[in-house]
Design a protein around this motif. Structure first.
Motif, short mmCIF file in Angstrom:
data_model
loop_
_atom_site.label_atom_id
_atom_site.label_comp_id
_atom_site.label_asym_id
_atom_site.label_seq_id
_atom_site.Cartn_x
_atom_site.Cartn_y
_atom_site.Cartn_z
N LYS A 42 0.82 -1.21 0.00
CA LYS A 42 0.00 0.00 0.00
C LYS A 42 0.85 1.26 0.00
O LYS A 42 0.67 2.15 -0.83
CB LYS A 42 -0.90 0.04 1.25
CG LYS A 42 -1.73 -1.19 1.47
CD LYS A 42 -2.57 -1.07 2.73
CE LYS A 42 -1.80 -0.97 4.02
NZ LYS A 42 -1.23 -2.23 4.49
N SER A 43 1.79 1.31 0.94
CA SER A 43 2.63 2.51 1.04
C SER A 43 3.45 2.68 -0.22
O SER A 43 3.63 3.80 -0.70
CB SER A 43 3.57 2.42 2.23
OG SER A 43 2.83 2.32 3.41
N THR A 44 3.95 1.57 -0.74
CA THR A 44 4.75 1.65 -1.95
C THR A 44 3.94 2.28 -3.08
O THR A 44 4.44 3.16 -3.80
CB THR A 44 5.23 0.24 -2.35
OG1 THR A 44 5.87 -0.35 -1.22
CG2 THR A 44 6.19 0.30 -3.51
N PHE A 157 -2.72 10.16 1.88
CA PHE A 157 -2.66 9.89 3.33
C PHE A 157 -2.08 8.51 3.54
O PHE A 157 -2.62 7.54 3.01
CB PHE A 157 -4.06 9.90 3.95
CG PHE A 157 -4.82 11.19 3.80
CD1 PHE A 157 -4.78 12.13 4.81
CD2 PHE A 157 -5.60 11.43 2.68
CE1 PHE A 157 -5.49 13.31 4.70
CE2 PHE A 157 -6.32 12.61 2.56
CZ PHE A 157 -6.27 13.55 3.57
N ASP A 158 -1.02 8.40 4.32
CA ASP A 158 -0.48 7.07 4.63
C ASP A 158 -0.74 6.75 6.10
O ASP A 158 0.02 7.16 6.98
CB ASP A 158 1.02 6.99 4.32
CG ASP A 158 1.51 5.55 4.33
OD1 ASP A 158 0.72 4.66 4.67
OD2 ASP A 158 2.69 5.33 3.99
N GLU A 159 -1.78 6.03 6.37
CA GLU A 159 -2.18 5.66 7.73
C GLU A 159 -2.04 6.82 8.71
O GLU A 159 -1.36 6.70 9.72
CB GLU A 159 -1.33 4.47 8.21
CG GLU A 159 -1.32 3.33 7.23
CD GLU A 159 -0.97 2.01 7.88
OE1 GLU A 159 -1.14 1.87 9.10
OE2 GLU A 159 -0.56 1.09 7.15
N PRO A 160 -2.69 7.93 8.43
CA PRO A 160 -2.47 9.10 9.28
C PRO A 160 -3.09 8.96 10.66
O PRO A 160 -2.76 9.73 11.56
CB PRO A 160 -3.15 10.23 8.50
CG PRO A 160 -4.20 9.54 7.70
CD PRO A 160 -3.68 8.18 7.37
MG LIG Z 1 2.72 1.28 4.97
#
Ligand SMILES: [Mg+2]
Ligand SMILES: Nc1ncnc2c1ncn2[C@@H]1O[C@H](COP(=O)(O)OP(=O)(O)OP(=O)(O)O)[C@@H](O)[C@H]1O
Lengths: 351, 297
Positions: A42-44, A157-160
Motif C-alpha cells: 500500500k505505502s509503496t 494519506f499514509d495511515e495518518p
Molecule cells: Mg505502509
C-alpha cells in the motif's frame, strides 16, 4: 483537484516484486481508500504516486498529465505521513507556510491562507508552537493543515490515524471525511483498518500481495467480494467458508448438506467450490448445519458465537439478542446470502 | 523488629562512598588539580636567570604577557589558525557525511576509512604530511615545485601556516564526520520527504531542514574543534614546523612550550597557560549555556 490514473504499475525492490501491475482510475474529487494487510504494498503504491519512489514499469497520470518521471516537487500533491513528519525546528505557522514560501507566494497571502486553514482545523491558537509542544492529535491536525494550505491536485494519506487513540481516531476520521468533501480534493487514503476503509472511501482498493484484488464501493465489496481474500478481509467477524462440490446446479457441502443457490452457476458436476456466508447471515433453525459451541461473546444487542462443525471447521455466527443454549446449535444458511467461490482459484463465481 | 534498610541507608555513614570515589578523585587531583594549581602558583612567581631563587610578583607576569606585542601577535595567529582548522575540519566533515548519508550502502567503507586519521598519533600524522609536502622528498611538494610554484614551507611562513592548518584539520575530520553522520541519520526520512513533496529542491531542503536540525551538533563540534586547535595541535606543529619559519606558526600553546621549556621563563609560561586555561573554561561554559538554550526539539 484532478483525476488520477495508474496504468499497470509494477515495482521491484532488488529481486522482490512488490507490486504486480496495479491499475486504477480515480475521478475528480473522489476519495479512494487503499486497504490491505501489512506488507501488501500500500505505502509503496502511494509513494509511487507521490514521486518518492519510482515504478519499475507503468504510468502515473495526474490531471491528465503523465508525471511518471517527475520529482515529487513537480507533481503538486500533498501527503500526510503516519508519523506526521512535521519540521521539528519550525513553528506550526512555519510548517504550514513552508510549501507556500517555496512557491514564492506573497507573505500577506501566505498569512491569509494559513489562517484560513488553521481556522478550518481549529488550530489557530497553536500557530506559534513547535511540534514537540503539541499532542498527537494536534500534530495530526497540523499535518493536515500543511497539506490543505497548498491546495494541491491530490491528497495522499499514509495511515495518518494509526498513532492516535481509539476515540480520537474516530473523531479525526469523521473530520477528514468532512474536510475532503468540503474541499473536494481527489484523495488516496492508505489504511489497514477495515472500518476506516469502509467509512471513509467512496471506493476501496483491496490490495493483496501486490495486486489490487478488488476496486469497488464499500457496499459492493461487502456484498459481492471478488475473491475469498477480499471476503475474509472485509467484514468483522470474518466470513465463514465451507468446502463443497457442485451437484446438479446445487452445492453439496462436504458435511453432507445440499444447498440450492438463487441462480444456478454454469459449473459441471464435481467442480470443487468454496461456499461463503457471513456470521450475521447465519440464523438458528432446524435442518441446517450443526455447530458445537466453544465460546460465546455477548455484546448486548447481539451475541457472537464461536464453535466448530462436526468435521472440525471453525464457524462464527452473530446471533441477535442473548444466547443461553449450550451444546450443539443448528444454523440455517439462507440462500440469498451465500457467496460462491472457485475452490482452486478463490475467485467469485457468478453474481 | 528488623526490616531491610532502605536504599539510602545501604552505605552506613560516608566512608564507603568516599572510598569508592577515591581512585577517580586521586587521578583528577594528581593529573589536573595539582598541575593546574602549580601553574597558577608559578604564574605568580618570577625566577632569576639561573633558576636558583624565585620571588612573588603578583600579577606582574600576566601584565607583561598581555602587554607583549609578540604574545599578542601569537594570539591573533592562534585565532586565525584555530578558526581555519575548525572551519576546514567542520566543512569537509559535513560534506563527507552528507555524501555518506546519501549513499548509505557505501557508508561503512567510508566510515572505516574516515575514522583512521583519528587513530593516528599527532606526530605520526605530521610526519605523514611532511612526507607528502616536503619540498625535496615529498611527492606533492616536488609536484608543486615542478609546476613552477615555489613551495617551501620551511622558508615561506604562509605556506607553513597553510600546511599546519591542513594537517591539523585532517586529524579532526573523522571525529566531526562521525557526529555529523549520526546527526544526519537521526533526521527522520519522512521529514525530508515531506519537504520534497512541499516542493523544496535538494539544496533548499539542505539549508532549511537538514542544516538547522544539525546546528546543535555543529555548535558542539565547533567548540570541540576550537579547543582541539588551541591545545591539541602542539604535536603536529612541533613535528612539522617547530613554530617556524620565524614565528609564522607559533600558536599560544606552542609559545607556552618555547617560553617554558626552551627559554626557561617559567613565570611567563605559567601565566600564558593560565590564560589558555581560562579561555577553554570560557568556551566550555558558553557551550553548556548554548546547548541548554538551543535544544528546541
Ligand atoms: Mg505502509
Ligand atoms: N525500500 C525498500 N527496499 C526493499 N523492500 C521494500 C522497500 N520498501 C518496501 N519494501 C517491501 O515491499 C513490501 C511492501 O511494503 P509497503 O511498505 O508498501 O507495505 P504496506 O502495505 O504499506 O505495509 P504496512 O501496512 O505495514 O505499512 C514489503 O514486503 C516491504 O518489505
Amino acid at each position: 483537484m484532478a483525476t488520477l490514473k495508474l496504468t499497470d504499475i509494477k515495482k521491484q525492490f532488488g529481486t522482490t516484486q512488490v507490486l504486480h501491475g496495479v491499475d486504477l482510475n480515480v475521478a475528480e474529487g473522489e476519495m479512494i481508500v487503499i486497504v490491505g494487510a501489512s506488507g501488501c504494498g500500500k505505502s509503496t503504491l502511494l509513494r509511487i504516486v507521490a514521486g518518492l519512489e519510482f515504478a519499475t514499469s507503468g504510468q502515473v497520470d495526474i490531471g491528465g498529465q503523465d508525471v511518471t518521471g517527475l520529482d515529487p516537487a513537480e507533481r503538486d500533491v500533498a501527503m500526510v505521513f503516519q508519523n506526521y513528519a512535521l519540521y521539528p525546528h519550525m513553528s506550526v505557522f512555519q510548517n504550514m507556510a513552508y510549501g507556500l514560501k517555496i512557491r514564492r507566494m506573497a507573505p500577506e497571502d501566505i498569512r491569509k491562507r494559513v489562517a484560513q486553514a488553521a481556522a478550518l482545523l481549529g488550530i489557530e491558537a497553536l500557530l506559534e508552537r513547535r511540534p514537540r509542544e503539541l499532542s498527537g492529535g494536534q500534530r495530526q491536525r497540523v499535518a493536515m493543515g500543511r497539506a490543505i494550505v497548498r491546495e494541491p491536485k491530490l491528497f495522499l494519506f499514509d495511515e495518518p490515524l494509526s498513532n492516535l487513540d481509539a476515540k480520537l481516531r474516530v473523531q479525526m476520521r469523521a473530520e477528514i471525511k468532512r474536510l475532503q468533501r468540503r474541499l473536494g480534493v481527489t484523495s488516496l487514503f492508505v489504511t489497514h483498518d477495515q472500518v476506516e476503509a469502509m467509512t471513509l472511501g467512496d471506493r476501496l482498493v483491496v490490495m493483496h500481495q501486490g495486486h489490487a484484488a478488488q476496486v469497488a464501493t464499500p457496499m459492493e465489496i461487502w456484498s459481492r467480494p471478488a475473491d475469498t481474500y477480499v471476503a475474509s478481509f472485509i467484514g468483522s467477524p470474518a466470513m465463514n467458508f465451507l468446502p463443497g462440490t457442485m451437484e446438479g446446479g446445487a452445492v453439496r457441502l462436504d458435511l453432507g448438506l445440499k444447498l440450492h443457490l438463487p441462480a444456478t452457476p454454469a459449473l459441471a458436476d464435481g467442480h470443487k467450490v468454496t461456499l461463503g456466508i457471513r456470521p450475521e447471515h447465519l440464523c438458528p433453525g432446524a435442518g441446517g448445519i450443526t455447530m458445537n459451541l466453544e465460546l460465546l461473546e455477548p455484546l448486548g444487542s447481539e451475541t457472537v458465537a464461536h464453535g466448530r462443525l462436526p468435521d472440525g471447521t471453525e464457524l462464527t455466527a452473530r446471533l441477535p439478542g442473548e444466547v443461553t443454549t449450550e451444546g450443539p446449535l443448528s444454523l440455517l444458511l439462507p440462500s440469498e446470502h451465500l457467496h460462491l467461490f472457485d475452490a482452486a482459484t478463490g475467485k467469485r463465481i457468478g453474481a | 523488629m528488623s526490616r531491610p534498610a532502605p536504599a539510602s541507608h545501604l552505605f552506613r555513614g560516608t566512608a564507603l562512598p568516599w572510598l569508592l570515589l577515591l581512585p577517580q578523585l586521586v587521578i583528577t587531583a594528581l593529573f589536573f588539580f595539582w598541575p593546574a594549581g602549580q601553574a597558577v602558583w608559578q604564574s605568580l612567581l618570577r625566577e632569576d636567570a639561573f633558576g636558583l631563587r624565585s620571588e612573588f610578583v603578583g600579577l606582574e607576569n600576566f601584565a607583561d604577557v598581555l602587554a607583549d606585542p609578540t604574545w599578542l601577535a601569537a594570539f591573533g595567529r592562534t585565532l586565525l589558525f584555530s578558526g581555519s582548522v575548525a572551519s576546514l575540519a567542520l566543512v569537509s566533515a559535513l560534506f563527507l557525511a552528507v555524501q555518506a548519508d546519501r549513499n548509505i550502502r557505501g557508508a561503512s567503507v567510508f566510515k572505516t576509512l574516515l575514522i583512521w586519521p583519528y587513530a593516528v598519533a599527532p606526530a605520526v600524522a605530521a610526519v605523514l604530511w611532511l612526507f607528502m609536502f616536503h619540498p625535496n622528498i615529498g611527492i606533492f611538494g616536488r609536484m608543486l615545485n615542478a609546476a613552477g610554484i615555489a613551495w617551501d614551507y620551511k622558508l615561506n611562513g604562509d605556506q607553513a601556516m597553510l600546511l599546519v592548518i591542513v594537517a591539523s584539520a585532517w586529524k579532526q575530520v573523522s571525529y566531526n564526520f562521525i557526529f555529523f553522520l549520526a546527526g544526519l541519520q537521526s533526521i527522520p526520512k519522512s521529514v525530508l520527504e515531506a519537504a520534497a513533496i512541499d516542493g523544496a529542491s535538494p539544496r533548499y531542503r539542505f539549508w532549511t531542514v537538514v542544516f538547522p536540525l544539525l546546528s546543535p551538533t555543529a555548535f558542539f563540534l565547533l567548540v570541540v574543534n576550537l579547543v582541539y586547535a588551541f591545545f591539541d595541535t602542539f604535536g603536529v606543529i612541533h613535528a612539522l614546523t617547530q613554530g617556524g619559519p620565524g614565528k609564522a606558526t607559533e600558536t599560544l600553546i606552542y609559545r607556552v612550550y618555547t617560553d617554558g621549556v626552551v627559554n626557561l621563563n617559567l613565570g611567563s609560561s605559567a601565566a600564558q597557560s593560565v590564560i589558555l586555561m581560562v579561555l577553554v573554561v570560557g568556551l566550555t561554559f558558553m557551550q553548556f549555556r548554548y546547548v541548554e538554550r538551543r535544544v528546541h526539539y
